[in-house]
Design a protein around this motif. Sequence first.
Motif, PDB file in Angstrom:
ATOM      1  N   LEU A 165     -15.324 -19.528   8.249  1.00 38.63           N
ATOM      2  CA  LEU A 165     -14.250 -19.836   8.709  1.00 38.63           C
ATOM      3  C   LEU A 165     -13.498 -18.471   8.387  1.00 38.63           C
ATOM      4  O   LEU A 165     -12.450 -17.810   8.983  1.00 38.63           O
ATOM      5  N   ALA A 166     -13.208 -18.183   6.950  1.00 36.45           N
ATOM      6  CA  ALA A 166     -12.798 -17.116   6.202  1.00 36.45           C
ATOM      7  C   ALA A 166     -13.038 -15.493   7.001  1.00 36.45           C
ATOM      8  O   ALA A 166     -12.381 -14.818   7.377  1.00 36.45           O
ATOM      9  N   ARG A 167     -14.339 -15.553   7.129  1.00 39.72           N
ATOM     10  CA  ARG A 167     -15.138 -14.290   7.580  1.00 39.72           C
ATOM     11  C   ARG A 167     -14.545 -14.136   9.178  1.00 39.72           C
ATOM     12  O   ARG A 167     -14.412 -12.745   9.546  1.00 39.72           O
ATOM     13  N   ASP A 168     -14.274 -15.133   9.761  1.00 39.10           N
ATOM     14  CA  ASP A 168     -13.832 -15.032  11.173  1.00 39.10           C
ATOM     15  C   ASP A 168     -12.295 -14.822  11.259  1.00 39.10           C
ATOM     16  O   ASP A 168     -11.741 -14.887  12.360  1.00 39.10           O
ATOM     17  N   GLY A 169     -11.609 -14.933   9.966  1.00 34.74           N
ATOM     18  CA  GLY A 169     -10.242 -14.830  10.293  1.00 34.74           C
ATOM     19  C   GLY A 169      -9.398 -15.910  10.299  1.00 34.74           C
ATOM     20  O   GLY A 169      -8.310 -15.999  10.867  1.00 34.74           O
ATOM     21  N   LEU A 170     -10.037 -17.201  10.384  1.00 39.23           N
ATOM     22  CA  LEU A 170      -9.521 -18.266  10.558  1.00 39.23           C
ATOM     23  C   LEU A 170      -8.818 -18.790   9.168  1.00 39.23           C
ATOM     24  O   LEU A 170      -9.393 -19.812   8.551  1.00 39.23           O
ATOM     25  N   LYS A 171      -7.986 -18.297   8.661  1.00 38.57           N
ATOM     26  CA  LYS A 171      -7.423 -18.477   7.208  1.00 38.57           C
ATOM     27  C   LYS A 171      -7.019 -19.818   7.165  1.00 38.57           C
ATOM     28  O   LYS A 171      -7.069 -20.435   6.011  1.00 38.57           O
ATOM     29  N   THR A 172      -6.212 -20.363   8.095  1.00 39.09           N
ATOM     30  CA  THR A 172      -5.623 -21.663   8.007  1.00 39.09           C
ATOM     31  C   THR A 172      -6.942 -22.966   7.819  1.00 39.09           C
ATOM     32  O   THR A 172      -6.798 -23.479   6.950  1.00 39.09           O
ATOM     33  N   ASP A 173      -7.554 -22.717   8.813  1.00 39.67           N
ATOM     34  CA  ASP A 173      -8.893 -23.509   8.661  1.00 39.67           C
ATOM     35  C   ASP A 173      -9.655 -23.364   7.504  1.00 39.67           C
ATOM     36  O   ASP A 173     -10.211 -24.440   7.176  1.00 39.67           O
ATOM     37  N   ALA A 174      -9.886 -22.231   6.874  1.00 43.18           N
ATOM     38  CA  ALA A 174     -10.655 -21.973   5.698  1.00 43.18           C
ATOM     39  C   ALA A 174      -9.886 -22.554   4.673  1.00 43.18           C
ATOM     40  O   ALA A 174     -10.616 -23.194   3.807  1.00 43.18           O
ATOM     41  N   ARG A 175      -8.523 -22.433   4.521  1.00 41.39           N
ATOM     42  CA  ARG A 175      -7.963 -23.172   3.484  1.00 41.39           C
ATOM     43  C   ARG A 175      -7.897 -24.827   3.474  1.00 41.39           C
ATOM     44  O   ARG A 175      -7.938 -25.438   2.451  1.00 41.39           O
ATOM     45  N   LEU A 199     -10.866 -13.964   2.341  1.00 45.99           N
ATOM     46  CA  LEU A 199      -9.775 -14.199   2.798  1.00 45.99           C
ATOM     47  C   LEU A 199      -8.936 -12.808   2.156  1.00 45.99           C
ATOM     48  O   LEU A 199      -7.766 -12.917   2.689  1.00 45.99           O
ATOM     49  N   GLY A 200      -9.414 -11.992   1.451  1.00 47.68           N
ATOM     50  CA  GLY A 200      -8.593 -10.869   1.090  1.00 47.68           C
ATOM     51  C   GLY A 200      -8.060 -11.084  -0.053  1.00 47.68           C
ATOM     52  O   GLY A 200      -7.016 -10.337  -0.584  1.00 47.68           O
ATOM     53  N   ASP A 201      -8.015 -12.108  -0.956  1.00 46.62           N
ATOM     54  CA  ASP A 201      -7.461 -12.573  -2.272  1.00 46.62           C
ATOM     55  C   ASP A 201      -8.384 -12.107  -3.267  1.00 46.62           C
ATOM     56  O   ASP A 201      -8.939 -13.224  -4.027  1.00 46.62           O
ATOM     57  N   ASP A 202      -8.677 -10.824  -3.673  1.00 43.57           N
ATOM     58  CA  ASP A 202      -9.748 -10.353  -4.522  1.00 43.57           C
ATOM     59  C   ASP A 202      -9.186 -10.860  -5.885  1.00 43.57           C
ATOM     60  O   ASP A 202     -10.078 -10.804  -6.729  1.00 43.57           O
ATOM     61  N   LYS A 203      -8.117 -10.862  -6.317  1.00 41.20           N
ATOM     62  CA  LYS A 203      -7.487 -10.960  -7.906  1.00 41.20           C
ATOM     63  C   LYS A 203      -8.029 -12.599  -7.787  1.00 41.20           C
ATOM     64  O   LYS A 203      -8.569 -12.809  -9.171  1.00 41.20           O
ATOM     65  N   HIS A 204      -7.507 -13.402  -7.023  1.00 36.28           N
ATOM     66  CA  HIS A 204      -8.069 -14.867  -7.361  1.00 36.28           C
ATOM     67  C   HIS A 204      -9.299 -15.092  -7.345  1.00 36.28           C
ATOM     68  O   HIS A 204      -9.980 -15.960  -8.057  1.00 36.28           O
ATOM     69  N   ALA A 205     -10.110 -14.369  -6.516  1.00 38.81           N
ATOM     70  CA  ALA A 205     -11.725 -14.547  -6.238  1.00 38.81           C
ATOM     71  C   ALA A 205     -12.314 -14.321  -7.575  1.00 38.81           C
ATOM     72  O   ALA A 205     -12.971 -14.709  -8.159  1.00 38.81           O
ATOM     73  N   ALA A 206     -11.668 -12.935  -8.045  1.00 38.27           N
ATOM     74  CA  ALA A 206     -12.329 -12.511  -9.545  1.00 38.27           C
ATOM     75  C   ALA A 206     -12.089 -13.522 -10.674  1.00 38.27           C
ATOM     76  O   ALA A 206     -13.252 -14.060 -11.415  1.00 38.27           O
ATOM     77  N   ARG A 207     -10.842 -14.064 -10.702  1.00 38.84           N
ATOM     78  CA  ARG A 207     -10.448 -15.109 -11.714  1.00 38.84           C
ATOM     79  C   ARG A 207     -11.490 -16.464 -11.535  1.00 38.84           C
ATOM     80  O   ARG A 207     -11.934 -16.928 -12.455  1.00 38.84           O
ATOM     81  N   VAL A 208     -11.604 -16.703 -10.277  1.00 36.28           N
ATOM     82  CA  VAL A 208     -12.617 -17.827  -9.952  1.00 36.28           C
ATOM     83  C   VAL A 208     -13.844 -17.681 -10.329  1.00 36.28           C
ATOM     84  O   VAL A 208     -14.512 -18.541 -10.897  1.00 36.28           O
TER      85      VAL A 208
END
Length: 93
Positions: free
Chosen positions: A2-12, A55-64
Amino acid sequence: MLARDGLKTDARQAFASADRLVTQLPDSSDELPASAYWYVPSFFHGQRAFVLHALGDDKHAARVAREAIAAMPAAWREAEWAGRRARLALLDM
């Protein structure tokens, strides 16, 4: 996907559903058969990092990713499959 397809709301929304399911997993691999060693919260928390990155949230991705690696048994941190998480952990450095 979902995130890679740009469906951010669905991914969340899928995150919220996954969070509920992860709470039903055992806390350690000791409670699982050998074939299911990766069905522990730290593994799935690491999967979250990949979605956040998509989703483009690299800072949060790195922390997680760092949190997931820290929560894994030491032997898993050195496993080949953990390398992708280790690379994500460095995104904001």
